[in-house]
Scaffold this motif. Structure first.
Motif, PDB file in Angstrom:
ATOM      1  N   ILE A   1      15.200 -19.027  37.508  1.00  0.00           N
ATOM      2  CA  ILE A   1      16.087 -20.047  38.050  1.00  0.00           C
ATOM      3  C   ILE A   1      15.265 -20.913  38.999  1.00  0.00           C
ATOM      4  O   ILE A   1      14.752 -20.440  40.019  1.00  0.00           O
ATOM      5  N   LEU A   2      15.110 -22.174  38.626  1.00  0.00           N
ATOM      6  CA  LEU A   2      14.227 -23.092  39.351  1.00  0.00           C
ATOM      7  C   LEU A   2      15.041 -24.104  40.146  1.00  0.00           C
ATOM      8  O   LEU A   2      15.962 -24.719  39.595  1.00  0.00           O
ATOM      9  N   PRO A   3      14.726 -24.321  41.413  1.00  0.00           N
ATOM     10  CA  PRO A   3      15.431 -25.345  42.186  1.00  0.00           C
ATOM     11  C   PRO A   3      15.100 -26.729  41.627  1.00  0.00           C
ATOM     12  O   PRO A   3      13.934 -27.095  41.505  1.00  0.00           O
ATOM     13  N   ALA A   4      16.129 -27.460  41.256  1.00  0.00           N
ATOM     14  CA  ALA A   4      15.923 -28.769  40.621  1.00  0.00           C
ATOM     15  C   ALA A   4      15.067 -29.671  41.501  1.00  0.00           C
ATOM     16  O   ALA A   4      15.317 -29.820  42.699  1.00  0.00           O
ATOM     17  N   LYS A   5      14.026 -30.237  40.900  1.00  0.00           N
ATOM     18  CA  LYS A   5      13.121 -31.193  41.537  1.00  0.00           C
ATOM     19  C   LYS A   5      12.279 -30.579  42.661  1.00  0.00           C
ATOM     20  O   LYS A   5      11.553 -31.305  43.349  1.00  0.00           O
ATOM     21  N   GLU A   6      12.372 -29.253  42.837  1.00  0.00           N
ATOM     22  CA  GLU A   6      11.580 -28.606  43.880  1.00  0.00           C
ATOM     23  C   GLU A   6      10.766 -27.438  43.333  1.00  0.00           C
ATOM     24  O   GLU A   6      10.167 -26.680  44.093  1.00  0.00           O
ATOM     25  N   TRP A   7      10.742 -27.289  42.018  1.00  0.00           N
ATOM     26  CA  TRP A   7      10.000 -26.202  41.404  1.00  0.00           C
ATOM     27  C   TRP A   7       8.493 -26.465  41.482  1.00  0.00           C
ATOM     28  O   TRP A   7       8.056 -27.600  41.669  1.00  0.00           O
ATOM     29  N   LYS A   8       7.733 -25.384  41.345  1.00  0.00           N
ATOM     30  CA  LYS A   8       6.280 -25.474  41.387  1.00  0.00           C
ATOM     31  C   LYS A   8       5.697 -25.104  40.026  1.00  0.00           C
ATOM     32  O   LYS A   8       5.980 -24.022  39.502  1.00  0.00           O
ATOM     33  N   THR A   9       4.913 -25.989  39.456  1.00  0.00           N
ATOM     34  CA  THR A   9       4.341 -25.753  38.133  1.00  0.00           C
ATOM     35  C   THR A   9       3.521 -24.467  38.105  1.00  0.00           C
ATOM     36  O   THR A   9       3.605 -23.688  37.158  1.00  0.00           O
ATOM     37  N   ASP A  10       2.725 -24.227  39.141  1.00  0.00           N
ATOM     38  CA  ASP A  10       1.867 -23.038  39.169  1.00  0.00           C
ATOM     39  C   ASP A  10       2.677 -21.750  39.069  1.00  0.00           C
ATOM     40  O   ASP A  10       2.250 -20.787  38.408  1.00  0.00           O
ATOM     41  N   LYS A  11       3.831 -21.721  39.705  1.00  0.00           N
ATOM     42  CA  LYS A  11       4.674 -20.524  39.679  1.00  0.00           C
ATOM     43  C   LYS A  11       5.183 -20.258  38.260  1.00  0.00           C
ATOM     44  O   LYS A  11       5.245 -19.111  37.813  1.00  0.00           O
ATOM     45  N   ILE A  12       5.523 -21.325  37.549  1.00  0.00           N
ATOM     46  CA  ILE A  12       5.993 -21.180  36.177  1.00  0.00           C
ATOM     47  C   ILE A  12       4.847 -20.739  35.278  1.00  0.00           C
ATOM     48  O   ILE A  12       4.987 -19.836  34.436  1.00  0.00           O
ATOM     49  N   LEU A  13       3.678 -21.349  35.458  1.00  0.00           N
ATOM     50  CA  LEU A  13       2.514 -21.017  34.639  1.00  0.00           C
ATOM     51  C   LEU A  13       2.122 -19.558  34.781  1.00  0.00           C
ATOM     52  O   LEU A  13       1.615 -18.945  33.825  1.00  0.00           O
ATOM     53  N   SER A  14       2.341 -18.985  35.956  1.00  0.00           N
ATOM     54  CA  SER A  14       1.991 -17.570  36.164  1.00  0.00           C
ATOM     55  C   SER A  14       2.818 -16.642  35.286  1.00  0.00           C
ATOM     56  O   SER A  14       2.423 -15.518  35.018  1.00  0.00           O
ATOM     57  N   ARG A  15       3.971 -17.132  34.824  1.00  0.00           N
ATOM     58  CA  ARG A  15       4.823 -16.330  33.953  1.00  0.00           C
ATOM     59  C   ARG A  15       4.547 -16.557  32.474  1.00  0.00           C
ATOM     60  O   ARG A  15       4.844 -15.688  31.648  1.00  0.00           O
ATOM     61  N   ILE A  16       4.028 -17.716  32.121  1.00  0.00           N
ATOM     62  CA  ILE A  16       3.898 -18.040  30.698  1.00  0.00           C
ATOM     63  C   ILE A  16       2.457 -18.060  30.204  1.00  0.00           C
ATOM     64  O   ILE A  16       2.213 -18.229  29.012  1.00  0.00           O
ATOM     65  N   CYS A  17       1.499 -17.913  31.092  1.00  0.00           N
ATOM     66  CA  CYS A  17       0.091 -17.949  30.670  1.00  0.00           C
ATOM     67  C   CYS A  17      -0.526 -16.547  30.724  1.00  0.00           C
ATOM     68  O   CYS A  17      -0.107 -15.708  31.475  1.00  0.00           O
TER      69      CYS A  17
END
Length: 252
Positions: A236-252
């Protein structure tokens, strides 16, 4: 909520991603695409000969059916897009059972990795279920329980944009999505879509407040599905306040 910005950020960070935006051909979703028999497809090819090459270029065959990403075809032929819209599967164009079988078969058959699907898992399905089939929350929850059982969970991650300021966000979108003369184009279309749906007609939805109420209800339902069914396979990502690096840590 910034879906396109999020998708663009991920595709920039991981160029090898297969990004399926709304209107693109998608192996799991059929929004803004046709679902046609061979006879229907051949009739369209014959009738729209001036854009036959473009139709062929934007067609994917799925066993005995033909999927045209028809909104990708630029043409001034009168009625072309309206005619092909008849062959879509959402917005009550199929019975609930037929649509359910189709959704399940596409998710069950998909075994790829490295894909990002925009709006596929929640938005396109939920809008049809809520507005056209008038399904209550419990029936929708049960549908997602069944659907999630057929998904390869090792390859699944739901990225969900959340905001507790829906009304404020809709006001902003209403102002931003205007033509060069300052005339709003998103809001009137969205309100008309809601008002003309079976749900909108049944409950007399025709105001800004009605739209906000619908989106709040959908958000509550989405969050419940995440909590009760998806669990840790969702971010669950805060709209317009998410961090790309945090997402990448889950999918890479």
């Amino acid at each position: 909520m910034g879906k396109s910005t999020l998708v663009n950020s991920l595709s920039t960070a991981i160029p090898k991603l297969h990004v399926c935006r709304e209107g693109d051909y998608s192996p799991v979703d059929l929004a803004w695409c046709t679902w046609m028999t061979k006879k229907e497809y051949e009739a369209v090819l014959h009738y729209y000969k001036p854009v036959q090459e473009e139709i062929l270029k934007n067609t994917v065959r799925n066993r005995d059916h033909f999927i045209i990403s028809y909104t990708k075809i630029i043409t001034d032929i009168p009625g072309f897009h309206k005619e092909l819209e008849k062959y879509e599967v959402y917005n009550g164009k199929k019975t609930f059972q037929d649509l359910k079988r189709l959704i399940f078969s596409r998710y069950r058959d998909f075994s790829g990795t490295g894909y990002v699907f925009e709006c596929a898992f929640f938005q396109n399905i939920l809008e049809t279920f809520m507005l056209y089939y008038l399904l209550d929350d419990e029936k929708i929850i049960e549908f997602y329980r069944e659907l999630y059982r057929v998904i390869d969970k090792k390859q699944f991650l739901l990225l969900y944009l959340y905001s507790d300021k829906l009304e404020e966000n809709i006001h902003v979108i209403k102002q931003e999505r205007c033509d060069q003369s300052g005339n709003a184009f998103w809001y009137p279309l969205m309100l008309e879509y809601l008002a003309r749906s079976p749900y909108g007609e049944k409950y007399g939805c025709n105001t800004f407040e009605d739209m906000v109420s619908h989106f709040k209800h959908r958000q509550q339902l989405e969050l419940r599905i995440i909590k009760e069914i998806i669990g840790g396979q969702a971010m669950i990502l805060p709209a317009k306040e998410w961090k790309t690096d945090k997402i990448l840590s889950r999918i890479c």
